[in-house]
Design a protein around this motif. Structure first.
Motif, PDB file in Angstrom:
ATOM      1  N   PRO A 155       4.702   5.832  -8.037  1.00 46.54           N
ATOM      2  CA  PRO A 155       4.123   4.823  -7.878  1.00 46.54           C
ATOM      3  C   PRO A 155       4.328   3.330  -8.401  1.00 46.54           C
ATOM      4  O   PRO A 155       5.145   3.312  -9.517  1.00 46.54           O
ATOM      5  CB  PRO A 155       2.402   5.258  -8.085  1.00 46.54           C
ATOM      6  N   GLU A 187      -7.955  -1.579  -4.517  1.00 46.41           N
ATOM      7  CA  GLU A 187      -8.190  -0.094  -3.726  1.00 46.41           C
ATOM      8  C   GLU A 187      -7.078   1.074  -4.994  1.00 46.41           C
ATOM      9  O   GLU A 187      -7.660   1.850  -5.652  1.00 46.41           O
ATOM     10  CB  GLU A 187      -8.263   0.235  -2.230  1.00 46.41           C
ATOM     11  N   SER A 188      -5.755   0.226  -5.125  1.00 49.60           N
ATOM     12  CA  SER A 188      -4.913   0.907  -5.896  1.00 49.60           C
ATOM     13  C   SER A 188      -5.014   0.867  -7.113  1.00 49.60           C
ATOM     14  O   SER A 188      -3.947   1.609  -7.761  1.00 49.60           O
ATOM     15  CB  SER A 188      -2.807   0.216  -4.941  1.00 49.60           C
ATOM     16  N   ALA A 219       1.171  -1.744   0.251  1.00 45.49           N
ATOM     17  CA  ALA A 219       0.589   0.351  -0.249  1.00 45.49           C
ATOM     18  C   ALA A 219       1.238   1.065  -0.050  1.00 45.49           C
ATOM     19  O   ALA A 219       0.174   1.929  -0.716  1.00 45.49           O
ATOM     20  CB  ALA A 219      -0.619  -0.068   1.146  1.00 45.49           C
ATOM     21  N   ALA A 220       2.033   1.355   1.010  1.00 47.05           N
ATOM     22  CA  ALA A 220       2.902   2.245   0.927  1.00 47.05           C
ATOM     23  C   ALA A 220       3.246   2.374  -0.302  1.00 47.05           C
ATOM     24  O   ALA A 220       3.626   3.846  -0.781  1.00 47.05           O
ATOM     25  CB  ALA A 220       4.078   2.208   2.127  1.00 47.05           C
ATOM     26  N   ALA A 244       2.422   1.694  -3.612  1.00 48.15           N
ATOM     27  CA  ALA A 244       1.551   1.729  -4.667  1.00 48.15           C
ATOM     28  C   ALA A 244       1.125   3.242  -4.479  1.00 48.15           C
ATOM     29  O   ALA A 244       0.113   3.972  -5.290  1.00 48.15           O
ATOM     30  CB  ALA A 244       0.091   1.021  -4.470  1.00 48.15           C
ATOM     31  N   HIS A 245       1.141   4.189  -3.537  1.00 45.12           N
ATOM     32  CA  HIS A 245       0.187   5.960  -2.957  1.00 45.12           C
ATOM     33  C   HIS A 245       2.086   6.059  -2.937  1.00 45.12           C
ATOM     34  O   HIS A 245       1.889   7.705  -2.656  1.00 45.12           O
ATOM     35  CB  HIS A 245      -0.023   6.065  -1.396  1.00 45.12           C
ATOM     36  N   HIS A 246       3.153   6.033  -3.051  1.00 50.99           N
ATOM     37  CA  HIS A 246       4.318   6.880  -3.279  1.00 50.99           C
ATOM     38  C   HIS A 246       4.406   7.619  -5.075  1.00 50.99           C
ATOM     39  O   HIS A 246       3.514   7.595  -5.727  1.00 50.99           O
ATOM     40  CB  HIS A 246       5.614   5.750  -2.840  1.00 50.99           C
ATOM     41  N   SER A 247       4.780   8.870  -4.107  1.00 54.87           N
ATOM     42  CA  SER A 247       4.963  10.111  -5.478  1.00 54.87           C
ATOM     43  C   SER A 247       5.638   9.006  -6.741  1.00 54.87           C
ATOM     44  O   SER A 247       5.134  10.182  -7.830  1.00 54.87           O
ATOM     45  CB  SER A 247       6.333  11.158  -5.164  1.00 54.87           C
TER      46      SER A 247
END
Length: 441
Positions: free
Chosen positions: A219, A251-252, A211-212, A214-217
């Motif tokens: 991705p 979700e991602s 999750a972290a 996938a939501h990185h600047s």
């Protein structure tokens, strides 16, 4: 004064020609300097150059040792790169009576009226008979792939390459376990993507790490994961972990490549794809179930992904050979593959009992049904020096660096492949390695 690089060149030649053996200790730098009549600083630069070239490894307080031969680029544990008497790098199972079983399926294909047809080319979608047979072979509790979503490659490695090439553009980022299948590193380099190591625990990949990332600047473009009998640690995800990870990828919107090449040894049944079928591409094949030399790779793709994945397989030259596809189909239909799987499960369990007995007391991670073991070496051993010491005794093992991704440093561990040598030879090799580990560098 003679240039330090010329001295390093001569030592490198001695190492590469075998005059200096893997595991052999070089003299202390001051002794080397005295023998060569050079300055101590020059000796230090010579040793530093050999380290830079990957030919030796320096151990603080213990000396400098000739390394075992590195894994050549492009081989990735699929071909022997060593003349070791006992090779615990390669890991292809073979059981008694295997050749006789396989021969029966090949006889009908050798008839003159059949051979012409089965030596023609075949599309990435294979044949209807192959799709039906493989769908049945891969089916597990709660999951059966639809035959129309099956594609075929020359082997599972090519299926991974095709899946990633269809999902990730050059410059993209692919999340992987921090320790991963070495060939994935080769594939990533060739298709121009970057691997991002993700944290794991005893059950495998951590959903929060995915999750972290996938939501990185920057991705992720995709995720490559081995949820069942992870190579090299043997970790297997439980159902709760799979459900949690499925929620994250949904979700991602993250596509997933699930590698199940060793999963046939484990009777857990349900693949990760069952929890997120719309996101997961499943890779499997016959190389471990049957034989590495006449094999087929399988790629199950989500609905709507057949054309893109088939195009990647075609453009990469990764589609299956027709003869191997026809042979594999017959072996599945006639129950040969099921018999070989049952024999391999028993064989792997027998070999794991040998490991448990002979390496008792060491930090060894292994599943009782896996064909490999991950040995976290006792201090003060490092993976490079242990690998070299093993090679000096005629035993090839795989250092942790072959599996490590990123710059966090390779673990001081080695993988022991248990499948490719007879059980008596395996036992003797493990006794030797145990004695080496106890003796210290």
């Amino acid at each position: 004064m003679e240039d330090y690089r010329r001295i390093a060149d001569r030592l490198a030649e001695e190492i590469l020609t075998g005059r200096l053996k893997a595991g052999e200790r070089l003299p202390p730098q001051r002794v080397f300097a005295k023998r060569r009549r050079i300055a101590g600083s020059t000796a230090g630069r010579v040793y530093g150059e050999l380290v830079r070239r990957g030919l030796v490894v320096g151990e603080v307080g213990r000396g400098t040792f000739v390394r075992a031969a590195p894994v050549p680029s492009g081989r990735s544990l699929a071909e022997p790169a060593t003349a070791a008497v006992v090779n615990l790098e390669l890991n292809y199972p073979s059981v008694e009576g295997q050749s006789e079983l396989l021969a029966g399926g090949l006889v009908p294909l050798l008839r003159a009226d059949v051979l012409g047809e089965v030596t023609r080319t075949v599309a990435a979608t294979g044949t209807a008979a192959a799709r039906e047979a493989v769908a049945g072979l891969l089916a597990g509790s709660g999951w059966r792939p639809h035959p129309e979503q099956l594609l075929f490659a020359g082997n599972a490695r090519q299926a991974i390459a095709g899946a990633l090439a269809s999902l990730v553009r050059p410059g993209g980022r692919v999340g992987v376990e921090a320790l991963t299948y070495p060939l994935v590193k080769e594939i990533a380099a060739r298709i121009g993507c970057t691997l991002v190591p993700l944290e794991t625990d005893g059950e495998g990949l951590l959903p929060e790490a995915v999750a972290a990332a996938a939501h990185h600047s920057a991705p992720l473009s995709a995720l490559y994961v081995q949820p069942t009998l992870h190579n090299p640690t043997s970790a297997t995800m439980g159902d709760a972990r799979k459900r949690e990870l499925a929620e994250v990828v949904r979700e991602s919107g993250l596509p997933v490549v699930e590698d199940r090449i060793w999963s046939f040894l484990h009777e857990e049944g349900v693949p990760f794809a069952a929890y997120a079928p719309e996101r997961v591409h499943v890779v499997d094949g016959l190389s471990k179930r049957v034989a590495p030399g006449l094999t087929v790779g399988f790629l199950v793709v989500p609905e709507g992904r057949v054309e893109a994945a088939a195009g990647a397989l075609r453009s990469g030259g990764w589609t299956a050979g027709r003869f191997a596809l026809e042979a594999g189909t017959r072996w599945i239909q006639e129950g040969v593959v099921d018999r070989l799987v049952a024999d391999r499960r028993a064989d792997a369990a027998r070999r794991q009992r040998v490991v448990a007995e002979l390496l008792h007391g060491f930090a060894v991670r292994a599943d009782p049904c896996a064909y490999y073991a991950w040995w976290e070496l006792p201090s003060p051993w490092r993976a490079d020096t242990f690998t070299a010491a093993a090679a000096a005794r005629g035993i090839a093992v795989t250092p942790g660096s072959a599996f490590a991704v990123g710059a966090q440093g390779a673990p001081d561990a080695v993988r022991l492949g248990l499948a490719s040598v007879p059980v008596p030879a395996l036992g003797q090799a493990l006794r030797t390695l145990r004695d080496v580990a106890r003796g210290g560098p």
